[in-house]
Design a protein around this motif. Structure first.
Motif, PDB file in Angstrom:
ATOM      1  N   LEU A 120      -0.146   7.868  14.798  1.00  0.00           N
ATOM      2  CA  LEU A 120       1.389   7.982  15.242  1.00  0.00           C
ATOM      3  C   LEU A 120       2.013   7.978  13.708  1.00  0.00           C
ATOM      4  CD1 LEU A 120       1.896   5.183  18.144  1.00  0.00           C
ATOM      5  CD2 LEU A 120       3.178   8.146  18.412  1.00  0.00           C
ATOM      6  N   SER A 121       1.203   7.181  12.874  1.00  0.00           N
ATOM      7  CA  SER A 121       2.258   7.577  11.534  1.00  0.00           C
ATOM      8  C   SER A 121       1.533   8.647  10.602  1.00  0.00           C
ATOM      9  CB  SER A 121       1.531   6.763  10.729  1.00  0.00           C
ATOM     10  OG  SER A 121       0.239   6.553  10.647  1.00  0.00           O
ATOM     11  N   LYS A 122       0.986   9.827  11.330  1.00  0.00           N
ATOM     12  CA  LYS A 122       0.415  10.913  10.673  1.00  0.00           C
ATOM     13  C   LYS A 122      -0.404  10.873   9.415  1.00  0.00           C
ATOM     14  CE  LYS A 122       3.241  14.123  12.791  1.00  0.00           C
ATOM     15  NZ  LYS A 122       4.793  12.927  14.224  1.00  0.00           N
ATOM     16  N   SER A 123      -0.778   9.832   9.246  1.00  0.00           N
ATOM     17  CA  SER A 123      -1.859   9.007   7.855  1.00  0.00           C
ATOM     18  C   SER A 123      -3.109   8.676   8.525  1.00  0.00           C
ATOM     19  CB  SER A 123      -0.968   8.046   7.436  1.00  0.00           C
ATOM     20  OG  SER A 123      -1.790   7.734   6.111  1.00  0.00           O
ATOM     21  N   ALA A 124      -4.251   8.674   7.988  1.00  0.00           N
ATOM     22  CA  ALA A 124      -5.516   8.374   8.511  1.00  0.00           C
ATOM     23  C   ALA A 124      -5.846   6.898   7.509  1.00  0.00           C
ATOM     24  CB  ALA A 124      -6.692   9.801   7.705  1.00  0.00           C
ATOM     25  N   HIS A 130       0.698  -1.020   0.239  1.00  0.00           N
ATOM     26  CA  HIS A 130       0.157  -0.156   0.173  1.00  0.00           C
ATOM     27  C   HIS A 130       0.562   1.687  -0.016  1.00  0.00           C
ATOM     28  CE1 HIS A 130      -2.763   3.171   1.151  1.00  0.00           C
ATOM     29  NE2 HIS A 130      -3.712   2.268   0.752  1.00  0.00           N
ATOM     30  N   GLY A 131       0.614   2.217  -0.847  1.00  0.00           N
ATOM     31  CA  GLY A 131       0.517   3.516  -1.120  1.00  0.00           C
ATOM     32  C   GLY A 131       1.459   4.225   0.859  1.00  0.00           C
ATOM     33  N   GLU A 132       0.602   4.213   1.522  1.00  0.00           N
ATOM     34  CA  GLU A 132       0.287   4.786   2.773  1.00  0.00           C
ATOM     35  C   GLU A 132       1.898   4.127   3.462  1.00  0.00           C
ATOM     36  OE1 GLU A 132      -0.715   7.302   4.394  1.00  0.00           O
ATOM     37  OE2 GLU A 132      -1.253   7.976   2.427  1.00  0.00           O
ATOM     38  N   LEU A 133       3.020   2.380   2.995  1.00  0.00           N
ATOM     39  CA  LEU A 133       3.337   1.965   3.430  1.00  0.00           C
ATOM     40  C   LEU A 133       4.735   3.028   3.476  1.00  0.00           C
ATOM     41  CD1 LEU A 133       1.089  -1.639   4.122  1.00  0.00           C
ATOM     42  CD2 LEU A 133       2.007   1.028   6.063  1.00  0.00           C
ATOM     43  N   ALA A 134       4.864   3.176   2.486  1.00  0.00           N
ATOM     44  CA  ALA A 134       5.804   3.499   1.060  1.00  0.00           C
ATOM     45  C   ALA A 134       6.970   3.703   2.655  1.00  0.00           C
ATOM     46  CB  ALA A 134       5.477   4.442   0.087  1.00  0.00           C
TER      47      ALA A 134
END
Length: 98
Positions: A67-71, A16-20
């Motif tokens: 914590l990752s600052k991503s919803a 997933h792009g958010e895990l890049a």
């Protein structure tokens, strides 16, 4: 929150792009006396730990997003600290030998 040991790293080239650019770890929960228990889970690393370390883990999607600052990050568990020692009523649980 619980204590776990890092037992490996997870490499997934297609994800997933958010895990890049984010490190994924394979962790195993520890009992209060430091014995490993249960199955391994994959956790997002936000503190920079390595294999063999005892860590604090938050297993809740809201914490991962915060914590990752991503919803949109598809993570349920996050490594948030390194455990230096555990003090119990009947004594300390040493890191070595556990």
């Amino acid at each position: 929150m619980f204590i776990a040991r890092v037992v490996g790293e997870v490499v997934a080239t297609h994800r997933h792009g958010e895990l890049a650019g984010r490190k994924l770890l394979l962790i195993r929960r520890l009992t209060t006396v430091g014995d490993e228990e249960g199955a391994e889970i994959v956790a997002l690393d936000v503190v920079g730990v390595g294999v063999g370390e005892r860590v604090l883990v938050v297993q809740e999607g809201g914490a991962a997003r915060s914590l990752s600052k991503s919803a949109r990050i598809p993570a349920q568990a996050v490594v948030v600290g390194v455990v230096d020692r555990v003090d119990l009523e009947d004594g300390e649980v040493p890191e070595e030998g556990r």
